[in-house]
Motif scaffolding. Structure first.
Motif, PDB file in Angstrom:
ATOM      1  N   GLY A  75       0.841  -1.192   0.000  1.00 27.62           N
ATOM      2  CA  GLY A  75       0.000   0.000   0.000  1.00 27.62           C
ATOM      3  C   GLY A  75       0.877   1.242   0.000  1.00 27.62           C
ATOM      4  O   GLY A  75       1.763   1.397  -0.828  1.00 27.62           O
ATOM      5  N   GLU A  76       0.631   2.136   0.950  1.00 28.39           N
ATOM      6  CA  GLU A  76       1.450   3.335   1.084  1.00 28.39           C
ATOM      7  C   GLU A  76       2.537   3.157   2.131  1.00 28.39           C
ATOM      8  O   GLU A  76       3.278   4.098   2.437  1.00 28.39           O
ATOM      9  N   THR A  77       2.651   1.959   2.672  1.00 28.96           N
ATOM     10  CA  THR A  77       3.630   1.693   3.725  1.00 28.96           C
ATOM     11  C   THR A  77       4.852   0.998   3.152  1.00 28.96           C
ATOM     12  O   THR A  77       4.739   0.116   2.299  1.00 28.96           O
ATOM     13  N   ALA A  78       6.016   1.407   3.607  1.00 28.94           N
ATOM     14  CA  ALA A  78       7.258   0.765   3.185  1.00 28.94           C
ATOM     15  C   ALA A  78       8.021   0.296   4.410  1.00 28.94           C
ATOM     16  O   ALA A  78       8.259   1.068   5.344  1.00 28.94           O
ATOM     17  N   GLY A  79       8.379  -0.980   4.406  1.00 30.28           N
ATOM     18  CA  GLY A  79       9.293  -1.503   5.419  1.00 30.28           C
ATOM     19  C   GLY A  79      10.688  -1.502   4.827  1.00 30.28           C
ATOM     20  O   GLY A  79      10.896  -1.985   3.711  1.00 30.28           O
ATOM     21  N   PHE A  80      11.647  -0.953   5.558  1.00 30.44           N
ATOM     22  CA  PHE A  80      12.983  -0.790   5.000  1.00 30.44           C
ATOM     23  C   PHE A  80      14.011  -1.101   6.070  1.00 30.44           C
ATOM     24  O   PHE A  80      13.911  -0.642   7.213  1.00 30.44           O
ATOM     25  N   ALA A  81      15.001  -1.887   5.681  1.00 31.80           N
ATOM     26  CA  ALA A  81      16.117  -2.196   6.578  1.00 31.80           C
ATOM     27  C   ALA A  81      17.398  -2.182   5.758  1.00 31.80           C
ATOM     28  O   ALA A  81      17.403  -2.579   4.594  1.00 31.80           O
ATOM     29  N   HIS A  82      18.480  -1.722   6.372  1.00 31.45           N
ATOM     30  CA  HIS A  82      19.750  -1.651   5.651  1.00 31.45           C
ATOM     31  C   HIS A  82      20.890  -2.031   6.580  1.00 31.45           C
ATOM     32  O   HIS A  82      20.762  -2.004   7.808  1.00 31.45           O
ATOM     33  N   ALA A  83      22.007  -2.373   5.970  1.00 29.68           N
ATOM     34  CA  ALA A  83      23.195  -2.743   6.737  1.00 29.68           C
ATOM     35  C   ALA A  83      24.429  -2.537   5.883  1.00 29.68           C
ATOM     36  O   ALA A  83      24.360  -2.573   4.649  1.00 29.68           O
ATOM     37  N   ILE A  91      21.109 -10.074   5.217  1.00 24.53           N
ATOM     38  CA  ILE A  91      19.993  -9.890   4.292  1.00 24.53           C
ATOM     39  C   ILE A  91      18.737 -10.557   4.846  1.00 24.53           C
ATOM     40  O   ILE A  91      17.628 -10.009   4.744  1.00 24.53           O
ATOM     41  N   ARG A  92      18.897 -11.722   5.474  1.00 27.24           N
ATOM     42  CA  ARG A  92      17.736 -12.417   6.043  1.00 27.24           C
ATOM     43  C   ARG A  92      17.131 -11.604   7.198  1.00 27.24           C
ATOM     44  O   ARG A  92      15.904 -11.476   7.316  1.00 27.24           O
ATOM     45  N   ARG A  93      17.985 -11.043   8.058  1.00 24.48           N
ATOM     46  CA  ARG A  93      17.471 -10.212   9.154  1.00 24.48           C
ATOM     47  C   ARG A  93      16.732  -8.992   8.595  1.00 24.48           C
ATOM     48  O   ARG A  93      15.675  -8.612   9.115  1.00 24.48           O
ATOM     49  N   ALA A  94      17.290  -8.379   7.573  1.00 20.16           N
ATOM     50  CA  ALA A  94      16.646  -7.214   6.962  1.00 20.16           C
ATOM     51  C   ALA A  94      15.305  -7.600   6.353  1.00 20.16           C
ATOM     52  O   ALA A  94      14.316  -6.862   6.469  1.00 20.16           O
ATOM     53  N   GLY A  95      15.256  -8.758   5.692  1.00 23.51           N
ATOM     54  CA  GLY A  95      14.011  -9.218   5.100  1.00 23.51           C
ATOM     55  C   GLY A  95      12.930  -9.440   6.141  1.00 23.51           C
ATOM     56  O   GLY A  95      11.765  -9.076   5.939  1.00 23.51           O
ATOM     57  N   ASP A  96      13.303 -10.027   7.269  1.00 27.74           N
ATOM     58  CA  ASP A  96      12.328 -10.257   8.352  1.00 27.74           C
ATOM     59  C   ASP A  96      11.782  -8.939   8.886  1.00 27.74           C
ATOM     60  O   ASP A  96      10.582  -8.821   9.187  1.00 27.74           O
ATOM     61  N   SER A  97      12.653  -7.929   9.005  1.00 25.75           N
ATOM     62  CA  SER A  97      12.215  -6.637   9.530  1.00 25.75           C
ATOM     63  C   SER A  97      11.340  -5.901   8.531  1.00 25.75           C
ATOM     64  O   SER A  97      10.265  -5.399   8.872  1.00 25.75           O
ATOM     65  N   ALA A  98      11.786  -5.836   7.271  1.00 32.55           N
ATOM     66  CA  ALA A  98      11.044  -5.089   6.263  1.00 32.55           C
ATOM     67  C   ALA A  98       9.690  -5.719   5.976  1.00 32.55           C
ATOM     68  O   ALA A  98       8.725  -5.020   5.653  1.00 32.55           O
ATOM     69  N   ALA A  99       9.586  -7.040   6.123  1.00 27.52           N
ATOM     70  CA  ALA A  99       8.349  -7.748   5.807  1.00 27.52           C
ATOM     71  C   ALA A  99       7.210  -7.375   6.750  1.00 27.52           C
ATOM     72  O   ALA A  99       6.039  -7.657   6.455  1.00 27.52           O
TER      73      ALA A  99
END
Length: 479
Positions: A75-83, A91-99
């Motif tokens: 929708g209008e929401t974005a989950g974003f994680a970076h390292a 990448i797996r930790r970031a995916g879990d957070s952004a999801a």
């Protein structure tokens, strides 16, 4: 550059980090399952900056960074994680957070960007050529040349900056996009003194082509001469009078006023939020007849150009205003989807640690048919604004204040006395309607622009022909 298959071709950045592209794609697909959009953005950047000041090498900086950003859009929401660690675990930790953003899923999965093989610049490495010692020798030569050029020169500063930015974008459909984005710049600043008064002026140039294009003697000597010319002009400047007057703007870099005061108002996120002064005016007249303004990130070797944007969309020519009528907006994938439009290749981010948003690339007004000399001769009393420095703009209402670094009075149809302390005050929407003459002398800026928005800076290009604008408010220092 663009590859898509069931068995993904390797990502150069993942390969270098020892991460299997198939595993990274599997993690990304899991994170994106049930989302509208998203990507894994990988970056490796190396940069070098040398500063020769006061007759010696003052600074020599080398920087290197790498990392990734994983984004999930629902929708209008974005989950974003970076390292800044590129590994499967990170990448797996970031995916879990952004999801976690998927709870806002609209139920409509965004189409993937169109594939492209366009290359707008060569994959060069400005850090390798010319050599470090040759760069220092060049800066020393510039310093000596400037000091010998004019006896009024008392201080010289010369800098050279090079960057090699490698980008990989992975998408859930298996698409992998790779790009190497070089960026170079040479800058010269001089201080002159006469009768106890000092003035400083600078000139710079650059782009995405090799350093060798910018450090030819005729080019850097022209920069020295331009810096000295501007500084000497300002030595003789008087205080600028204030008031409403006609303004003639020079070609090229003065387009920064249109970029700031008008360009941001055509970025899709401001329209998605309803906060642009141009919101709801599509198809309406917003500028004087003859005014055509374009954003084009697909021009070879320009500072603001990209083969594809930071979401993977190929850059393109986007007409914003055509003959005074508002006809287009600059979109990233989110604003395009929300407004029922197509992404235009304007999704840009400062680095892997930032989310993309609609941003300008190379934004310019197209040439008209008027002569610069006629603009001057038709002006009884006015200001010729030849060059600009910085400015301040309120995006929601377009109100701006811009400082002129080189300006002259126009009196009885002639350019006369140089003035200092001149500022242009107004709002972008009104200024567009006050354009009376459009020159046939279009020019791009020399390749020095950086645009800031929401704390992110990205390289941009600017351009325009000379313009005559009627009845602008000029702020001055004369009493």
């Amino acid at each position: 550059m663009t590859q898509s298959a069931n068995a993904p071709s390797p990502s150069p950045i993942l390969d270098a980090a020892g991460v299997d592209a198939s595993e990274a794609l599997s993690i990304l697909r899991t994170a994106l399952d049930g989302a509208d959009d998203g990507e894994l953005f990988l970056e490796k950047t190396e940069s070098e900056a040398l500063l020769f000041d006061d007759g010696r090498l003052k600074n020599a900086n080398y920087d290197a960074s790498e990392g990734f950003g994983l984004r999930v859009v629902a929708g209008e929401t974005a989950g974003f994680a970076h390292a800044n660690e590129i590994s499967a675990a990170a990448i797996r930790r970031a995916g879990d957070s952004a999801a976690l953003a998927k709870r806002g899923h609209s139920g409509i999965v965004a189409d993937a960007p169109l594939a492209t093989n366009q290359r707008l610049y060569a994959p060069i490495d400005p850090l390798l050529s010319p050599s470090f010692s040759d760069k220092i020798a060049l800066l020393a030569e510039i310093d000596a040349f400037a000091r010998a050029r004019d006896p009024h020169v008392v201080q010289v500063s010369a800098s050279i900056v090079g960057e090699r930015r490698s980008i990989d974008i992975l998408r859930g459909d298996g698409q992998i996009l790779s790009d190497i984005r070089p960026l170079v710049r040479l800058n010269v600043s001089v201080t002159v003194e006469k009768n106890g008064r000092r003035e400083t002026a600078s000139s710079g140039a650059g782009g995405r082509s090799p350093f060798e294009e910018w450090i030819k003697p005729e080019r850097w000597q022209a920069q020295v001469d331009e810096s000295i010319r501007q500084a000497m002009v300002n030595l003789d400047a008087i205080d600028c009078p204030a008031g409403e007057m006609d303004v003639v703007m020079g070609a090229g870099w003065p387009g920064v006023l249109l970029h700031e005061a008008i360009g941001h108002g055509f970025e899709g996120d401001f329209h998605r939020k309803g906060s642009s002064v141009f919101t709801g005016k599509m198809g309406q007249r917003v500028a004087a007849p003859g005014v055509t303004i374009v954003d084009d990130g697909s021009i070879a070797d320009r500072r603001g150009s990209l083969s594809f944007d930071d979401e993977g969309t190929p850059t393109s020519r986007t007409v914003l205003i055509e003959d005074g009528i508002m006809v287009g907006l600059m979109h990233d994938r989110l604003s395009a989807r929300q407004l029922g439009a197509k992404a235009t290749g304007n999704g840009r981010r400062q680095s892997f640690a930032h989310q993309p948003m609609p941003r300008m690339t190379n934004t310019f007004m197209e040439a008209g048919k008027d002569k610069f000399e006629d603009m001057i001769s038709s002006t009884k009393r006015g200001l010729y604004a030849a060059n600009f420095g910085g400015g301040q703009v309120d995006i929601t209402n377009g109100k701006f204040v811009f400082q002129c670094t080189e300006a002259y009075l126009i009196e009885d149809g002639k350019i006369t006395t140089p003035v200092r302390g001149a500022t242009l005050i107004g709002d972008g929407a009104t200024a567009l309607t006050k354009i009376e003459m459009i020159g046939d002398d279009f020019a791009f800026d020399p390749g020095v622009g950086t645009c800031g928005k929401a704390g992110q800076g990205v390289p941009v290009g600017i351009g325009q022909p000379s313009l005559k604008m009627g009845g602008l408010t000029v702020g001055g220092t004369a009493v």
